[in-house]
Design a protein around this motif. Structure first.
Motif, mmCIF file in Angstrom:
data_model
loop_
_atom_site.group_PDB
_atom_site.id
_atom_site.type_symbol
_atom_site.label_atom_id
_atom_site.label_comp_id
_atom_site.label_asym_id
_atom_site.label_seq_id
_atom_site.Cartn_x
_atom_site.Cartn_y
_atom_site.Cartn_z
ATOM 1 N N THR A 75 0.842 -1.188 0.000
ATOM 2 C CA THR A 75 0.000 0.000 0.000
ATOM 3 C C THR A 75 0.882 1.245 0.000
ATOM 4 N N ASP A 76 0.285 2.392 -0.324
ATOM 5 C CA ASP A 76 1.057 3.632 -0.290
ATOM 6 C C ASP A 76 1.469 3.986 1.137
ATOM 7 N N GLU A 77 0.650 3.590 2.131
ATOM 8 C CA GLU A 77 1.018 3.834 3.527
ATOM 9 C C GLU A 77 2.288 3.067 3.890
ATOM 10 N N LEU A 150 11.179 2.528 -7.401
ATOM 11 C CA LEU A 150 11.549 3.853 -7.901
ATOM 12 C C LEU A 150 11.101 4.958 -6.959
ATOM 13 N N LEU A 151 9.822 4.928 -6.550
ATOM 14 C CA LEU A 151 9.320 5.985 -5.681
ATOM 15 C C LEU A 151 9.975 5.947 -4.311
ATOM 16 N N GLN A 152 10.272 4.748 -3.830
ATOM 17 C CA GLN A 152 10.976 4.633 -2.555
ATOM 18 C C GLN A 152 12.368 5.251 -2.650
ATOM 19 N N GLU A 153 13.078 4.984 -3.745
ATOM 20 C CA GLU A 153 14.414 5.561 -3.922
ATOM 21 C C GLU A 153 14.352 7.087 -3.925
ATOM 22 N N GLN A 154 13.398 7.639 -4.647
ATOM 23 C CA GLN A 154 13.281 9.096 -4.729
ATOM 24 C C GLN A 154 12.960 9.709 -3.361
ATOM 25 N N LEU A 155 11.988 9.125 -2.672
ATOM 26 C CA LEU A 155 11.557 9.690 -1.394
ATOM 27 C C LEU A 155 12.582 9.440 -0.296
ATOM 28 N N ASP A 179 1.872 7.116 -11.227
ATOM 29 C CA ASP A 179 1.103 8.021 -10.387
ATOM 30 C C ASP A 179 1.651 7.943 -8.965
ATOM 31 N N TYR A 180 1.730 9.084 -8.285
ATOM 32 C CA TYR A 180 2.257 9.110 -6.927
ATOM 33 C C TYR A 180 1.160 8.952 -5.881
ATOM 34 N N GLY A 181 -0.003 9.458 -6.164
ATOM 35 C CA GLY A 181 -1.065 9.417 -5.171
ATOM 36 C C GLY A 181 -0.913 10.550 -4.176
ATOM 37 N N LEU A 183 -0.925 10.780 -0.898
ATOM 38 C CA LEU A 183 -0.061 10.595 0.265
ATOM 39 C C LEU A 183 1.405 10.827 -0.077
ATOM 40 N N LEU A 184 1.854 10.259 -1.201
ATOM 41 C CA LEU A 184 3.262 10.396 -1.588
ATOM 42 C C LEU A 184 3.547 11.771 -2.182
ATOM 43 N N GLU A 185 2.531 12.380 -2.798
ATOM 44 C CA GLU A 185 2.684 13.765 -3.264
ATOM 45 C C GLU A 185 2.976 14.696 -2.088
ATOM 46 N N LYS A 186 2.241 14.470 -0.999
ATOM 47 C CA LYS A 186 2.439 15.298 0.197
ATOM 48 C C LYS A 186 3.847 15.127 0.740
ATOM 49 N N GLU A 187 4.360 13.883 0.723
ATOM 50 C CA GLU A 187 5.707 13.630 1.205
ATOM 51 C C GLU A 187 6.750 14.320 0.323
ATOM 52 N N ALA A 188 6.523 14.323 -0.987
ATOM 53 C CA ALA A 188 7.460 14.968 -1.910
ATOM 54 C C ALA A 188 7.507 16.469 -1.686
ATOM 55 N N GLY A 189 6.372 17.052 -1.324
ATOM 56 C CA GLY A 189 6.322 18.481 -1.047
ATOM 57 C C GLY A 189 6.017 19.336 -2.249
ATOM 58 N N ILE A 190 6.029 18.745 -3.449
ATOM 59 C CA ILE A 190 5.650 19.442 -4.670
ATOM 60 C C ILE A 190 4.791 18.497 -5.503
ATOM 61 N N LEU A 191 4.164 19.022 -6.536
ATOM 62 C CA LEU A 191 3.328 18.193 -7.404
ATOM 63 C C LEU A 191 4.209 17.402 -8.364
#
Length: 340
Positions: A75-77, A150-155, A179-181, A183-191
């Motif tokens: 899950t994204d969580e 990929l998203l884990q590496e970036q975040l 797609d980031y969703g 929750l992960l968009e919020k973690e990134a801090g930008i769109l």
């Protein structure tokens, strides 16, 4: 071979991806805390069940199958939890080495080098002057990185930089084919952007911010045992102890030349050497002391030889293994067998 690995062999050619990758007990436990059934992942990935071993060891093709299967279940969580350094309750060599660096730029370069040595994810850096662009690929560029990896590496990289500097660093751009969703968009801090490529663009000014040593959360896994051993070395030699303390954090970062340590102590290289000579030692002797001390602490954490060699400042495993035999009179394999 199972079906997944057969498909990969067709894409990349047999024998291309021969590296061995470990899924440690600590990481397995963390996944279980997140509600992920490792046995189910292995079953769905059609991988051999090696849960009876101290760690799961697979080649890069099998590891890809594991991650691709986990990608469908996570899950994204849970992905967000895996993307925050403070949630990683084990010693992670790549992040320890990076967080031991003096600043984000050095950490990023160190992290990139580690990834190229250990695999299976490669990191490419592009310097455009005021910005650094970071992109990721699997060890075979013909295989797309799964969304989770990929998203884990970036975040995780963002988490590392934020932890190291103690500031909320925001990227100029974060993009991928996924797609980031929310929750992960919020973690990134930008769109984030959805693109055919993946890219994380960071300000060089942000990367040049100094790291705060106390923010290195990985350090606490080693600090007690290292300090106990350190107290037994040159207990009456105050300056030697100061050099050892600096080497303790500098060696994992790769920034431990004579000039660098002298600069950290506010001295010239010549003055440092003279002060060590007054205490009947040399800089090279102290580097070897600390590399040996750190090696035995790392061995207690069941790390791979490549990881230990990297963290104690050896760019080649063969050089490290020769040094280990000089220290102990035994090969690493013989030493481990004796220690059992």
């Amino acid at each position: 071979m199972n079906g997944c690995i057969n498909d990969l062999a067709v894409q990349v050619g047999l024998g291309v991806m021969i590296m061995k990758l470990m899924i440690t007990k600590q990481f397995q436990s963390f996944l279980q805390e997140l509600g992920i059934n490792i046995r189910l992942v292995l079953q769905k990935a059609q991988l051999p069940n090696k849960l009876w071993q101290e760690e799961l060891t697979y080649n890069a093709q099998e590891y890809y199958c594991f991650i691709a299967t986990l990608d469908k279940l996570i899950t994204d969580e849970a992905l967000l939890a895996l993307s925050r350094i403070e949630n990683i309750k084990k010693f992670v060599p790549a992040f320890f080495a990076a967080l031991a660096s003096p600043d984000g730029l050095t950490a990023l370069q160190r992290f990139s080098k580690y990834k190229s040595l250990i695999g299976p994810v490669k990191v490419q850096l592009e310097d455009s002057g005021d910005e650094i662009s970071v992109s990721y690929a699997y060890c075979s560029s013909q295989l797309p990185l799964p969304r989770m990896l990929l998203l884990q590496e970036q975040l995780l990289l963002l988490s590392l930089l934020r932890t190291g500097t103690g500031t909320c660093i925001l990227p100029y751009e974060i993009s991928s084919p996924y797609d980031y969703g929310r929750l992960l968009e919020k973690e990134a801090g930008i769109l984030p952007k959805k693109t055919d490529y993946n890219r994380l663009v960071l300000s060089k000014a942000d990367l040049e911010k100094p790291f705060i040593t106390e923010n290195n959360v990985m350090w606490y896994h080693l600090k007690l045992s290292l300090n106990q051993q350190l107290s037994q070395l040159h207990s009456d030699d105050n300056f030697t102890q100061a050099v050892q303390t600096e080497l303790l954090s500098a060696i994992p970062s790769g920034q431990f030349s004579l000039a660098m340590i002298a600069n950290r102590l506010g001295l010239s290289a010549r003055t440092l050497q003279r002060k060590l000579a007054a205490e009947d030692t040399t800089f090279n002797e102290e580097v070897l002391h600390m590399q040996k001390l750190m090696t035995f602490s790392y061995l207690d954490l069941s790390m791979s030889v490549d990881e230990i060699a990297y963290l104690v400042g050896y760019s080649e495993k063969s050089s490290f293994l020769r040094a280990f035999k000089k220290w102990t009179g035994k090969t690493l394999k013989q030493y481990k067998e004796t220690a059992l």
